[in-house]
Design a protein around this motif. Structure first.
Motif, PDB file in Angstrom:
ATOM      1  N   TYR A   1      -3.652   5.546   3.842  1.00 61.63           N
ATOM      2  CA  TYR A   1      -4.310   4.363   4.211  1.00 61.63           C
ATOM      3  C   TYR A   1      -5.343   4.623   5.255  1.00 61.63           C
ATOM      4  CZ  TYR A   1      -4.515  -0.616   5.316  1.00 61.63           C
ATOM      5  OH  TYR A   1      -4.902  -1.939   5.550  1.00 61.63           O
ATOM      6  N   TRP A   2      -6.555   4.006   5.021  1.00 63.53           N
ATOM      7  CA  TRP A   2      -7.662   4.278   6.025  1.00 63.53           C
ATOM      8  C   TRP A   2      -7.698   5.532   6.599  1.00 63.53           C
ATOM      9  CZ3 TRP A   2      -6.580  -1.059   9.350  1.00 63.53           C
ATOM     10  CH2 TRP A   2      -6.923  -2.147   8.726  1.00 63.53           C
TER      11      TRP A   2
ATOM     12  N   GLU B   1      -9.496  -5.075  -4.565  1.00 63.65           N
ATOM     13  CA  GLU B   1      -9.267  -6.211  -3.625  1.00 63.65           C
ATOM     14  C   GLU B   1     -10.429  -7.001  -3.342  1.00 63.65           C
ATOM     15  OE1 GLU B   1      -7.786  -4.816   0.426  1.00 63.65           O
ATOM     16  OE2 GLU B   1      -6.512  -3.418  -0.521  1.00 63.65           O
TER      17      GLU B   1
ATOM     18  N   ASN C   1     -12.496  -2.155  -3.104  1.00 60.62           N
ATOM     19  CA  ASN C   1     -12.189  -3.127  -2.429  1.00 60.62           C
ATOM     20  C   ASN C   1     -13.613  -3.967  -1.838  1.00 60.62           C
ATOM     21  OD1 ASN C   1      -9.643  -2.267  -2.746  1.00 60.62           O
ATOM     22  ND2 ASN C   1      -9.307  -1.889  -0.593  1.00 60.62           N
TER      23      ASN C   1
ATOM     24  N   TYR D   1     -15.315  -7.575  -0.287  1.00 58.77           N
ATOM     25  CA  TYR D   1     -14.999  -8.781   0.355  1.00 58.77           C
ATOM     26  C   TYR D   1     -15.977  -9.351   0.621  1.00 58.77           C
ATOM     27  CZ  TYR D   1      -9.984  -7.518   1.164  1.00 58.77           C
ATOM     28  OH  TYR D   1      -8.754  -7.245   1.011  1.00 58.77           O
TER      29      TYR D   1
ATOM     30  N   ASN E   1      -5.926   4.292  -0.214  1.00 58.13           N
ATOM     31  CA  ASN E   1      -6.714   3.312   0.091  1.00 58.13           C
ATOM     32  C   ASN E   1      -7.809   3.087   1.128  1.00 58.13           C
ATOM     33  OD1 ASN E   1      -6.951   0.045  -0.469  1.00 58.13           O
ATOM     34  ND2 ASN E   1      -6.669   0.348   1.955  1.00 58.13           N
ATOM     35  N   GLU E   2      -8.980   2.783   0.830  1.00 62.44           N
ATOM     36  CA  GLU E   2     -10.150   2.600   1.826  1.00 62.44           C
ATOM     37  C   GLU E   2     -10.063   4.017   2.774  1.00 62.44           C
ATOM     38  OE1 GLU E   2     -10.005  -0.950   3.774  1.00 62.44           O
ATOM     39  OE2 GLU E   2     -10.730  -2.022   2.204  1.00 62.44           O
TER      40      GLU E   2
ATOM     41  N   ASN F   1      -1.758 -12.220   8.407  1.00 64.58           N
ATOM     42  CA  ASN F   1      -2.968 -12.046   7.694  1.00 64.58           C
ATOM     43  C   ASN F   1      -2.839 -13.119   6.694  1.00 64.58           C
ATOM     44  OD1 ASN F   1      -4.780 -11.562   5.368  1.00 64.58           O
ATOM     45  ND2 ASN F   1      -4.834  -9.049   6.177  1.00 64.58           N
TER      46      ASN F   1
ATOM     47  N   LYS G   1      -4.641 -13.948   4.030  1.00 65.86           N
ATOM     48  CA  LYS G   1      -5.478 -14.122   2.815  1.00 65.86           C
ATOM     49  C   LYS G   1      -4.598 -14.377   1.597  1.00 65.86           C
ATOM     50  CE  LYS G   1      -8.986 -10.936   4.536  1.00 65.86           C
ATOM     51  NZ  LYS G   1      -8.203 -10.619   5.899  1.00 65.86           N
TER      52      LYS G   1
ATOM     53  N   TYR H   1     -15.900 -10.181   4.663  1.00 62.52           N
ATOM     54  CA  TYR H   1     -16.424  -9.331   5.554  1.00 62.52           C
ATOM     55  C   TYR H   1     -18.158  -9.287   5.636  1.00 62.52           C
ATOM     56  CZ  TYR H   1     -11.718  -8.216   6.599  1.00 62.52           C
ATOM     57  OH  TYR H   1     -10.369  -8.345   6.776  1.00 62.52           O
TER      58      TYR H   1
ATOM     59  N   ARG I   1      -3.893  -9.515  13.389  1.00 63.19           N
ATOM     60  CA  ARG I   1      -4.323 -10.647  13.390  1.00 63.19           C
ATOM     61  C   ARG I   1      -3.926 -11.834  14.259  1.00 63.19           C
ATOM     62  NH1 ARG I   1      -8.098  -9.238   9.595  1.00 63.19           N
ATOM     63  NH2 ARG I   1      -7.240  -7.483   8.601  1.00 63.19           N
TER      64      ARG I   1
ATOM     65  N   HIS J   1       0.893  -1.236   0.021  1.00 62.94           N
ATOM     66  CA  HIS J   1      -0.049  -0.028   0.153  1.00 62.94           C
ATOM     67  C   HIS J   1       0.897   1.202  -0.147  1.00 62.94           C
ATOM     68  CE1 HIS J   1      -3.833  -1.779   0.714  1.00 62.94           C
ATOM     69  NE2 HIS J   1      -3.537  -2.430   1.458  1.00 62.94           N
TER      70      HIS J   1
HETATM   71  C1  GCB Z   1      -8.508  -4.246   2.948  1.00 61.79           C
HETATM   72  C2  GCB Z   1      -7.159  -3.418   3.083  1.00 61.79           C
HETATM   73  C3  GCB Z   1      -5.901  -4.203   3.254  1.00 61.79           C
HETATM   74  C4  GCB Z   1      -6.157  -5.338   4.409  1.00 61.79           C
HETATM   75  C5  GCB Z   1      -7.437  -6.275   3.821  1.00 61.79           C
HETATM   76  C6  GCB Z   1      -7.807  -7.248   4.855  1.00 61.79           C
HETATM   77  O1  GCB Z   1      -9.494  -3.744   2.752  1.00 61.79           O
HETATM   78  O2  GCB Z   1      -7.105  -2.450   2.281  1.00 61.79           O
HETATM   79  O3  GCB Z   1      -4.696  -3.491   3.623  1.00 61.79           O
HETATM   80  O4  GCB Z   1      -5.180  -6.182   4.706  1.00 61.79           O
HETATM   81  O5  GCB Z   1      -8.443  -5.562   3.534  1.00 61.79           O
HETATM   82  O6  GCB Z   1      -7.160  -8.436   4.980  1.00 61.79           O
HETATM   83  O7  GCB Z   1      -8.758  -7.138   5.644  1.00 61.79           O
END
Ligand code: GCB
Length: 619
Positions: free
Chosen positions: A392-393, A519, A489, A491, A430-431, A585, A587, A495, A575, A367
């Motif tokens: 970011y955020w 994403e 993004n 999910y 980002n977000e 993380n 993912k 989420y 995490r 990022h």
């Molecule tokens: C997102 C973020 C990313 C996180 C991801 C997550 O939306 O942009 O930086 O790591 O989700 O794994 O939740």
């Protein structure tokens, strides 16, 4: 015609004005100088004793207690309470966290010290010290004098070393590195990645003549709705560090194309405008690069440049005039097998080869700006790049100083990579949470990015509100008005409910622009197998990707690509599931040992199909 000329002049002025703001020397790879990579001695200083006295007042420049000053005891009665020693060394480049156990969670100050000898090649030359990146704040001192300071953990910077300061032998170079997080920095306190500290990228002395080529930008002119002329029109500029004397000229030559042209230098920024014939355009299928030489009377610089156009035309993204579907993957600048920041050629090769194996033609370098090695390698391997600053955020959007800091990082990112054919998208964040203050902040970054480079697309990863989800979801974040590519993004199934939600959900945007999913992803612990309803099993992640891909097939016709989250499992202090995450993380499509998870093959098959579709259209 007149209008077009005026527009071009205005753009050239805009470009030249911005180019002047930056003192960064680019294309340093072939410059003479001295690498300062290797072992540096260090002092770990959580209380910043080397910087402040016991009343927490900054130490004076000459203070014997200051860690930027010599650590040598003059005589046996002198009291010295600091010292650099070979007992404590860190490798540069490299984050400190992975090098010694005691640094794993460290956030604070570390003093780095390196001695070096250096003889200039010519007395009139100038010497700069160049850092690829230091996370986050660097205060740089040579022989007891401060050269400068820099904030921003992922972009390069350089300081000139005054002649009076540079000695032939035994120079005492000290860098105070501080990676503490603050609410008013970029990024801010909260990120979903590891805050690796240290001198994470290369350090080098760069020697240049008195009047030198500081930077240049050479790119194909943006195509006009897919219309590419036979003669490829090139535009750009060369920036000298100073206003040259009358009669200075700049020569551009591209030997392979038998091209050479001279330009009169009437000021420090020299606009370029020329045409090339028989250029083989750069693309992922044919990543052709040309050696481009830039020379002045006193200096020479060289780069390998690919020529291509990128533009948005209605609902499509056109690469060299033809629609492109981006088969992407998001990547963190981290080598999970060794739990460290990526910085080297081999690191870039590992990450980009993994992406290639997945069938990608694009990578989202998230990022923050990654090491220069990776964007250069993307040029030669043929991968399109999304490059981003760490806005970011929830950063402090109302704070003008934060905007200035974000702009500085944007400027450094674009300046370093504005000749990379692979980079097609600059992302300003980002977000970021919707509010008018946020939108003004981000709009200002977008305007700045366009001023610095009008040849590429500008975007930002927008976010989805899962609590307000229904079957028809429309991306309407006000920021969409200002970007070229509406990216979000998404999910769904991780989420927002379970993956089968994808069966009834549809996405679109109010903007008449291409739509990109920046994403999507779900977590799985590599090697953990269970039924597909079990979170963190490979089977859940596999199911997630299957459902997502069926949903993608229903995307509207402005859907131009996707960069799922994420290539590899990556470290994150957020995490903390003790069984499945343990500070990772999960993912990744590859686990932290480099093994592919089941979902990898699902995405790989989809990409294969999309690639075949695209080549069928191309034929
Ligand atoms: C997102 C973020 C990313 C996180 C991801 C997550 O939306 O942009 O930086 O790591 O989700 O794994 O939740």
């Amino acid at each position: 015609m007149k209008k077009i000329y005026l527009l071009f002049t205005a753009l050239t002025i805009a470009l030249t004005v911005n180019a002047q703001d930056n003192k960064l020397i680019t294309t340093i790879q072939n410059r003479q100088g001295l690498s300062l990579n290797g072992a540096w001695q260090y002092i770990i200083d959580p209380y910043e004793t080397g910087f402040y006295d016991y009343r927490y007042k900054e130490l004076s420049e000459k203070s014997g207690d200051a860690y930027w000053n010599t650590d040598k005891q003059v005589n046996k009665t002198e009291k010295k309470e600091h010292g650099y020693s070979d007992k404590n060394t860190l490798q540069v480049p490299g984050d400190w966290n992975h090098q010694e156990q005691r640094f794993e969670y460290y956030e604070g100050t570390v003093w780095y010290k390196k001695s070096f000898d250096y003889k200039k090649q010519a007395a009139s030359n100038r010497v700069f010290i160049y850092f690829g990146a230091v996370n986050y704040k660097a205060d740089v001192y040579l022989n007891g004098k401060k050269l400068g300071e820099h904030k921003g953990g992922f972009t390069p910077f350089n300081f000139e070393i005054p002649d009076t300061l540079l000695k032939g032998t035994d120079n005492f170079l000290v860098v105070k590195v501080d990676n503490k997080r603050y609410a008013d920095e970029v990024p801010t306190l909260n990120t979903d990645w590891w805050n690796y500290g240290g001198i994470t990228r290369e350090v080098k002395l760069v020697e240049v003549p008195k009047l030198f080529i500081q930077d240049f930008m050479i790119q194909l002119k943006k195509a006009d709705h897919g219309k590419l002329s036979k003669q490829s029109e090139v535009e750009g500029w060369v920036k000298l560090n100073n206003v040259p004397a009358d009669g200075e000229t700049i020569t551009i030559s591209i030997p392979e194309l038998k091209f050479e042209k001279q330009f009169k230098a009437n000021g420090s920024v020299v606009p370029l405008n020329f045409s090339l014939s028989r250029v083989k355009l750069w693309s992922p299928d044919s990543p052709k690069l040309y050696t481009v030489n830039v020379s002045s009377k006193t200096d020479k610089a060289e780069d390998k440049i690919g020529f291509r156009t990128i533009e948005v035309a209605g609902k499509q993204v056109l690469l060299n005039g033809s629609p492109v579907f981006m088969r992407g993957i998001s990547i963190h600048g981290e080598i999970p097998q060794e739990i460290r920041r990526a910085y080297s050629y081999n690191d870039a090769l590992q990450l980009l080869n993994q992406a290639k194996e997945l069938g990608c033609n694009m990578v989202r370098l998230a990022h923050y700006p990654h090491d220069e090695t990776i964007t250069r390698m993307a040029d030669s391997l043929g991968l399109l790049v999304w490059s981003e600053i760490p806005v970011y955020w929830t950063i402090d959007f109302k704070n003008q100083q934060v905007l200035t800091k974000a702009k500085a990082q944007l400027n450094e990112m674009i300046t370093r990579d504005h000749n990379r054919a692979s980079v097609i998208i600059w992302s300003v964040g980002n977000e970021t949470p919707v509010s008018s203050t946020r939108t003004d902040f981000m709009h200002s970054l977008i305007t700045e990015a366009r001023k610095l480079d009008h040849t590429r697309l500008i975007s930002a990863a927008l976010e989805v509100n899962y609590s307000a989800l229904n079957d028809q979801n429309v991306i309407d974040d006000p920021l969409g008005e200002f970007v070229d590519l509406v990216a979000f993004n998404e999910y769904l199934g991780w989420y927002g409910g379970l993956p089968d939600k994808c069966r009834t959900t549809n996405w679109s945007t109010i903007y008449n622009k291409p739509l990109f999913i920046s994403e999507t992803g779900g977590g799985a612990k590599g090697g953990f197998h269970a039924d597909s309803l079990t979170r963190f099993s490979e089977e859940y992640q596999e199911w997630y990707y299957k459902e997502q891909i069926s949903m993608l097939r229903r995307m509207p016709d402005n859907f131009v690509g996707i960069s799922p989250w994420v290539l590899n499992d990556f470290r994150s202090p957020k995490r903390n599931n003790p069984i499945y995450q343990e500070g990772w993380n999960r993912k990744g499509l590859y686990d932290d040992k480099g093994n592919k998870k089941k979902a990898f093959y699902i995405l790989q098959a989809y990409y294969k199909e999309m690639q075949e579709k695209q080549s069928a259209i191309g034929k």
